[in-house]
Design an enzyme around this catalytic site. Structure first.
Site, mmCIF file in Angstrom:
data_model
loop_
_atom_site.group_PDB
_atom_site.id
_atom_site.type_symbol
_atom_site.label_atom_id
_atom_site.label_comp_id
_atom_site.label_asym_id
_atom_site.label_seq_id
_atom_site.Cartn_x
_atom_site.Cartn_y
_atom_site.Cartn_z
ATOM 1 N N TRP A 145 -43.346 -53.222 37.191
ATOM 2 C CA TRP A 145 -43.273 -54.665 37.439
ATOM 3 C C TRP A 145 -42.207 -55.361 36.595
ATOM 4 O O TRP A 145 -41.868 -56.506 36.837
ATOM 5 C CB TRP A 145 -44.642 -55.316 37.123
ATOM 6 N N ASN A 146 -41.692 -54.705 35.557
ATOM 7 C CA ASN A 146 -40.887 -55.474 34.592
ATOM 8 C C ASN A 146 -39.509 -55.850 35.119
ATOM 9 O O ASN A 146 -38.967 -56.888 34.766
ATOM 10 C CB ASN A 146 -40.803 -54.753 33.242
ATOM 11 N N LYS A 169 -43.178 -47.511 46.717
ATOM 12 C CA LYS A 169 -44.473 -48.054 46.275
ATOM 13 C C LYS A 169 -44.186 -48.878 45.019
ATOM 14 O O LYS A 169 -44.062 -48.345 43.917
ATOM 15 C CB LYS A 169 -45.413 -46.893 45.947
ATOM 16 N N PRO A 170 -44.059 -50.193 45.184
ATOM 17 C CA PRO A 170 -43.773 -51.024 44.006
ATOM 18 C C PRO A 170 -45.041 -51.283 43.198
ATOM 19 O O PRO A 170 -46.142 -50.948 43.626
ATOM 20 C CB PRO A 170 -43.258 -52.324 44.626
ATOM 21 N N GLY A 220 -42.109 -45.836 35.046
ATOM 22 C CA GLY A 220 -43.346 -46.431 34.556
ATOM 23 C C GLY A 220 -43.680 -45.899 33.176
ATOM 24 O O GLY A 220 -42.811 -45.392 32.459
ATOM 25 N N GLU A 242 -38.485 -41.942 34.792
ATOM 26 C CA GLU A 242 -37.911 -42.940 33.878
ATOM 27 C C GLU A 242 -39.090 -43.592 33.173
ATOM 28 O O GLU A 242 -39.792 -44.418 33.756
ATOM 29 C CB GLU A 242 -37.120 -44.001 34.669
ATOM 30 N N LEU A 243 -39.317 -43.198 31.923
ATOM 31 C CA LEU A 243 -40.556 -43.626 31.248
ATOM 32 C C LEU A 243 -40.278 -44.607 30.103
ATOM 33 O O LEU A 243 -39.229 -45.227 30.054
ATOM 34 C CB LEU A 243 -41.312 -42.379 30.778
ATOM 35 N N CYS A 276 -37.743 -51.661 29.141
ATOM 36 C CA CYS A 276 -37.856 -50.298 28.596
ATOM 37 C C CYS A 276 -36.877 -50.094 27.450
ATOM 38 O O CYS A 276 -37.127 -49.312 26.544
ATOM 39 C CB CYS A 276 -37.636 -49.273 29.700
ATOM 40 N N GLU A 374 -45.395 -47.784 22.296
ATOM 41 C CA GLU A 374 -44.548 -48.784 22.946
ATOM 42 C C GLU A 374 -45.266 -50.135 22.913
ATOM 43 O O GLU A 374 -46.468 -50.221 23.189
ATOM 44 C CB GLU A 374 -44.285 -48.367 24.398
HETATM 45 P P1 NAD Z 1 -47.367 -47.926 35.008
HETATM 46 O O1 NAD Z 1 -47.161 -46.537 34.608
HETATM 47 O O2 NAD Z 1 -48.673 -48.558 34.754
HETATM 48 O O3 NAD Z 1 -47.115 -48.099 36.604
HETATM 49 C C1 NAD Z 1 -45.898 -47.746 37.201
HETATM 50 C C2 NAD Z 1 -46.125 -47.523 38.684
HETATM 51 O O4 NAD Z 1 -46.926 -46.356 38.863
HETATM 52 C C3 NAD Z 1 -46.864 -48.638 39.396
HETATM 53 O O5 NAD Z 1 -46.299 -48.844 40.661
HETATM 54 C C4 NAD Z 1 -48.277 -48.091 39.515
HETATM 55 O O6 NAD Z 1 -49.008 -48.630 40.580
HETATM 56 C C5 NAD Z 1 -47.980 -46.630 39.755
HETATM 57 N N1 NAD Z 1 -49.089 -45.713 39.436
HETATM 58 C C6 NAD Z 1 -50.126 -45.893 38.589
HETATM 59 N N2 NAD Z 1 -50.906 -44.783 38.556
HETATM 60 C C7 NAD Z 1 -50.343 -43.889 39.384
HETATM 61 C C8 NAD Z 1 -50.676 -42.550 39.769
HETATM 62 N N3 NAD Z 1 -51.727 -41.920 39.274
HETATM 63 N N4 NAD Z 1 -49.852 -41.928 40.623
HETATM 64 C C9 NAD Z 1 -48.754 -42.527 41.112
HETATM 65 N N5 NAD Z 1 -48.403 -43.795 40.802
HETATM 66 C C10 NAD Z 1 -49.182 -44.461 39.947
HETATM 67 O O7 NAD Z 1 -46.191 -48.758 34.352
HETATM 68 P P2 NAD Z 1 -45.953 -50.323 34.365
HETATM 69 O O8 NAD Z 1 -46.945 -50.979 33.470
HETATM 70 O O9 NAD Z 1 -45.860 -50.810 35.772
HETATM 71 O O10 NAD Z 1 -44.497 -50.434 33.742
HETATM 72 C C11 NAD Z 1 -44.241 -50.490 32.385
HETATM 73 C C12 NAD Z 1 -43.775 -49.145 31.877
HETATM 74 O O11 NAD Z 1 -42.627 -48.716 32.597
HETATM 75 C C13 NAD Z 1 -43.345 -49.196 30.415
HETATM 76 O O12 NAD Z 1 -43.818 -48.057 29.759
HETATM 77 C C14 NAD Z 1 -41.827 -49.165 30.505
HETATM 78 O O13 NAD Z 1 -41.183 -48.664 29.371
HETATM 79 C C15 NAD Z 1 -41.617 -48.295 31.695
HETATM 80 N N6 NAD Z 1 -40.299 -48.541 32.263
HETATM 81 C C16 NAD Z 1 -39.363 -47.571 32.116
HETATM 82 C C17 NAD Z 1 -38.090 -47.796 32.600
HETATM 83 C C18 NAD Z 1 -37.019 -46.764 32.469
HETATM 84 O O14 NAD Z 1 -36.014 -46.891 33.164
HETATM 85 N N7 NAD Z 1 -37.150 -45.761 31.623
HETATM 86 C C19 NAD Z 1 -37.795 -48.999 33.232
HETATM 87 C C20 NAD Z 1 -38.789 -49.947 33.359
HETATM 88 C C21 NAD Z 1 -40.050 -49.709 32.868
#
Ligand code: NAD
Length: 522
Positions: A145-146, A169-170, A220, A242-243, A276, A374
């Site tokens: 979402w960020n 899947k956003p 995520g 990309e975590l 991130c 984080e």
């Molecule tokens: P999140 O891991 O909670 O969710 C990310 C996505 O995964 C969402 O669309 C969510 O619905 C989906 N999801 C959740 N459980 C799942 C599963 N079991 N299987 C498949 N999909 C699933 O992350 P968030 O809170 O949305 O985003 C924040 C995180 O993302 C932070 O840790 C941030 O650092 C990271 N991030 C990384 C980058 C990068 O480029 N490295 C960029 C942006 C954000």
């Protein structure tokens, strides 16, 4: 495994994080809808690939023109749904995507052109080899979402231009921004089967991984990334992950304190720290430490926290109460362990339930949560160091390795330190902006993920390399059956011919191996 019933009974609600206003309620996609979307994409993808790069680039240009024409409208949608100031929505979302499209338009031809693979070995001299790059087929994209527009957009555009179909899947927190992206792409000419947005929570993401996609791009958290990697491994699905990050900034003893403190404040507070690449650890040389902390404190106090749609706002709300609690917990933990909260360190209820004051914190130590977990919030911890070697050690003392930055008046010294840091990107005298440069690969080491998006490396992740080897002569090859003693001797001589140091042994090797050319083959 998720069932249709479990998923379809859920609804997601898009909320304005600044006001709590409900923007839209949407039914989640069920497992069968996700599967159908992938099946439709698979059936349509060959036609999309056959359309040719010229036509796909035309569509990308139309998308770019459409986004440019609607830039303010799109930025407003993102601000309402993600809370970030309008200026950030324009620059870090809309502009980043316009420029990513420009990069793809300029570079897709050279990436997708067949690449000759010349052979140096004498036995392969009658062969021409080359590399073709083919689309994987259906790319699954799961996004956070960020950066609800620019992250799914940069990946989707790269996948589409290289001839793939996409099922996206956003995040459940920001579905409207993704639908806005899809609308612009449909208007530009992308067929609906070639890009489908499936909405829902984690279960919809899990269903996408179980469906017949050919590659997954997941962005995520580390925790979800691990679950995703496990599920993908069960069916050998290739993934780019990309975590999260815990990015460090280094301020060397020769740095300009005014510049470095402005950088640290922006790097930590931009998007309310929910980036991130946010600065989450700032290491400052002892000789500048007090001055640096005072300068950061003054600048943080001048930030205007408020609703993103107010043009004067610098820092908006956090995306959710859950995210706010993570920040609060880390600050409370640090306080309890003796940290000094110099500025902020509390909620701002007068603005709304999800606002947290930009916070500067000192006297932190390694054991505090905010030093290794984080944060993803408006928090800047500042830590002193004594020399460059110690600084490098402190930066590398992390399971993450997304990005880092070094501030110094001596570029060469900064570049030398950059090489010693565990990170996917290191910026000297700047930070965060590498994400906005479409030429630069984006991705991390360690817990920050696997693979790259953006740049040529990111485009290469979207295609499958195929080596084609074409032999000029349709004759039986020397190395085919049968073997036998004579052949073994000849091959030993052949190795001598190729790799012996002395000219005499090479000559003798070539004479002895020549007979293999005329031997009888099966
Ligand atoms: P999140 O891991 O909670 O969710 C990310 C996505 O995964 C969402 O669309 C969510 O619905 C989906 N999801 C959740 N459980 C799942 C599963 N079991 N299987 C498949 N999909 C699933 O992350 P968030 O809170 O949305 O985003 C924040 C995180 O993302 C932070 O840790 C941030 O650092 C990271 N991030 C990384 C980058 C990068 O480029 N490295 C960029 C942006 C954000």
């Amino acid at each position: 495994m998720a069932t249709d019933l479990q998923i379809a009974s859920q609804r997601i609600v898009s909320l304005n994080p600044a006001t709590g206003e409900v923007l839209r309620e949407i039914e989640c996609a069920g497992e069968s809808e996700v599967r159908d979307a992938v099946a439709r994409a698979r059936a349509a993808q060959p036609g999309w690939a056959e359309l040719g790069l010229r036509r796909r680039i035309e569509i990308l240009r139309k998308f770019q023109a459409g986004l440019y024409a609607r830039k303010s409208e799109v930025a407003a949608v993102i601000t309402r749904e993600a809370g970030k100031p309008l200026a950030e929505a324009l620059v870090t979302e809309v502009l980043v995507v316009l420029d990513a499209a420009r990069f793809l338009i300029d570079n897709a031809w050279s990436l997708l052109r067949d690449e000759p693979v010349p052979h140096a070995n004498i036995v392969a001299k009658l062969k021409s080899g080359w590399l073709v790059r083919e689309p994987h087929g259906v790319i699954g994209i799961i996004s956070p979402w960020n950066y609800p527009f620019s992250i799914p957009a940069t990946e989707t555009l790269a996948a589409l231009v290289t001839g793939n179909a996409v099922v996206l899947k956003p995040s459940e927190l920001t579905p409207i921004s993704a639908l806005e992206l899809a609308r612009l792409l449909y208007e530009a000419g992308v067929p609906e089967e070639i890009l489908t947005v499936v909405l829902g929570e984690g279960l919809a993401g899990a269903a996408l991984i179980e469906s017949k996609i050919d590659k997954l791009f997941f962005t995520g958290s580390v925790a979800t990334g691990k679950r995703v990697a496990e599920a993908a491994a069960r069916r050998l699905l290739p993934v780019v992950l990309e975590l999260g990050g815990k990015d460090a900034m280094l301020v060397l003893d020769d740095a300009d304190v005014d510049v470095a403190s402005s950088a640290a404040v922006w790097g930590a507070m931009m998007n309310a720290g929910q980036t991130c690449l946010s600065v989450e650890r700032c290491y400052v040389h002892r000789s500048l430490y007090d001055q640096f902390v005072a300068s950061c404190a003054k600048k943080i106090q001048q930030l205007k926290v408020g609703i993103g749609t107010d043009s004067g706002t610098d820092v908006g709300p956090l995306i959710s109460e859950r995210q706010l609690r993570i920040v609060e917990t880390q600050v409370d933990d640090a306080r309890a362990l003796g940290a000094n909260v110099v500025v902020g360190g509390h909620r701002l209820p007068e603005l709304g339930s999800q606002f947290y004051a930009p916070t500067l914190i000192t006297n932190v130590s390694r054991g505090m949560k905010l030093m290794h977990e984080e944060t993803f919030g408006p928090l800047l911890p500042v830590i002193p160091f004594t020399n460059d070697a110690e600084a490098v050690k402190l930066v590398n003392d992390s399971e993450f390795g997304l990005a880092a930055s070094v501030f110094t008046r001596d570029r060469k010294r900064g570049e030398g330190i950059a090489k010693q840091l565990n990170a996917g990107a290191v910026m000297i005298n700047d930070l965060l902006s590498c994400f906005a440069m479409p030429e630069a690969p984006h991705g991390g080491t360690g817990a920050s993920g696997i693979g790259r998006t953006h740049g040529l490396m990111g485009m290469r992740e979207m295609v499958c390399p195929k080596y084609i080897d074409s032999d000029m002569l349709a004759i039986k090859k020397v190395w085919w059956y049968p073997y036998g003693e004579a052949f073994t001797r000849q091959m030993s001589a052949f190795v001598e011919m190729l790799f012996a140091r002395s000219a005499a042994r090479k000559m003798s090797g070539s004479l002895k191996s020549a007979a293999s050319l005329w031997r009888k083959k099966l």
